[in-house]
Design an enzyme around this catalytic site. Structure first.
Site, mmCIF file in Angstrom:
data_model
loop_
_atom_site.group_PDB
_atom_site.id
_atom_site.type_symbol
_atom_site.label_atom_id
_atom_site.label_comp_id
_atom_site.label_asym_id
_atom_site.label_seq_id
_atom_site.Cartn_x
_atom_site.Cartn_y
_atom_site.Cartn_z
ATOM 1 N N ALA A 31 0.864 -1.187 0.000
ATOM 2 C CA ALA A 31 0.000 0.000 0.000
ATOM 3 C C ALA A 31 0.902 1.241 0.000
ATOM 4 C CB ALA A 31 -0.955 0.005 1.191
ATOM 5 N N LEU A 32 1.829 1.228 -0.928
ATOM 6 C CA LEU A 32 2.900 2.224 -0.910
ATOM 7 C C LEU A 32 2.363 3.629 -1.176
ATOM 8 C CD1 LEU A 32 5.696 0.300 -2.863
ATOM 9 C CD2 LEU A 32 5.176 0.277 -0.417
ATOM 10 N N HIS A 36 6.674 5.901 1.699
ATOM 11 C CA HIS A 36 7.527 4.765 1.328
ATOM 12 C C HIS A 36 8.503 5.171 0.224
ATOM 13 C CE1 HIS A 36 3.825 2.549 2.783
ATOM 14 N NE2 HIS A 36 4.765 1.980 3.494
#
Ligand code: PAF
Length: 275
Positions: A31-32, A36
């Protein structure tokens, strides 16, 4: 697009093909988001190639937590990483926890209190999976966000104590324009809840000013009340701790950190800042 590998053996082969280049690793649960990406960017600044692991680690969730609901968006994650990552390691749970798996790593020191008071299973799950990931990849460095500050200190302790083959790097928290720390869990918030969430960082900044002027406990207490007044449904903790050990403060000349966890509906948000 990164090369996607799903087994430890494939990961080791893919990394061996890139050696002797310097390899950075960014462990994630997918779920970048831009937070991230900033970790990947930090890894790229110090390394030739980056390996991103994407694994929603079941052992760091309690049965009543959001393991099933946690967003799984592999295709979008790969597209977001594009050319920034050379390899994505996306193992199955069976690959990470083979039949009969019976090893758990317990880290003491910085794991005491705070998150552990509310999520007692959490750091053993994180430490076990991070040790496995670092042993599988043997990167030169591994980057973790300061957003999960206690986790960062626990991982540092783990890596030092077990002489894991990676230098641990902390990267600063990325924030929305209103200061809300980026988190995959922000996606759970409804628009009114999202408004309330934006107060967390503001209240921590106010607490820092109060703490610098006087009593630490009064600053923590005022922040807790301000969170509840702003619409948070419950506050797990607001705590000012030693920034290196997370111990209670005995010497105010040492670096301090304020850390907080609070819930809006079912969504639990954490944040922290240097005092
Ligand atoms: O911070 C996270 O996303 C996770 O706790 C980690 C470090 C990837 C371990 O599962």
């Amino acid at each position: 697009m990164p090369e996607v590998v799903t087994t430890v053996a494939e990961l080791r082969q893919a990394i061996a093909r890139l050696r002797p280049a310097r390899i950075g690793m960014v462990p994630t649960m997918g779920a970048l988001h831009a937070g991230h990406v900033s970790l990947v960017t930090a890894a790229r600044e110090q390394c030739d190639h980056v390996v991103v692991s994407i694994f929603v680690n079941p052992t760091q969730f309690a049965p009543n937590e959001d393991f099933d609901a946690y967003p799984r968006t592999l295709e979008a994650d790969l597209a977001r990483l594009g050319e920034m990552a050379a390899i994505v390691f996306a193992p199955t749970a069976r690959e990470m926890y083979p039949d009969g798996f019976a090893t758990t790593i317990t880290v003491g020191g910085p794991s005491a209190g705070l998150e552990t008071d509310f999520r007692p299973h959490f750091f053993a799950g994180v430490a076990t999976v991070v040790a496995k990931l670092l042993l599988a990849a043997s990167p030169d460095i591994a980057v973790f966000g300061e957003k999960d500050y206690q986790q960062l200190l626990v991982v540092r302790r783990l890596a030092r104590d077990l002489a894991l083959p990676a230098r641990i790097i902390g990267a600063p928290t990325l924030r929305e324009p209103d200061g809300l720390a980026l988190s995959s869990r922000n996606a759970y918030l409804s628009p009114p809840q999202r408004q309330i969430a934006g107060r967390l960082n503001v209240i921590l900044k106010e607490a820092i000013i109060r703490a610098r002027q006087g009593n630490l406990w009064a600053a923590e207490d005022a922040a807790t009340r301000a969170l509840l007044d702003s619409g948070f449904d419950s506050v797990d903790y607001v705590a000012i701790r030693d920034a290196e050990s997370l111990a209670e403060i005995h010497d105010r000349r040492r670096p301090m950190r304020i850390l907080a966890a609070a819930k809006i509906g079912k969504t639990r948000l954490i944040d922290n800042m240097a005092v």
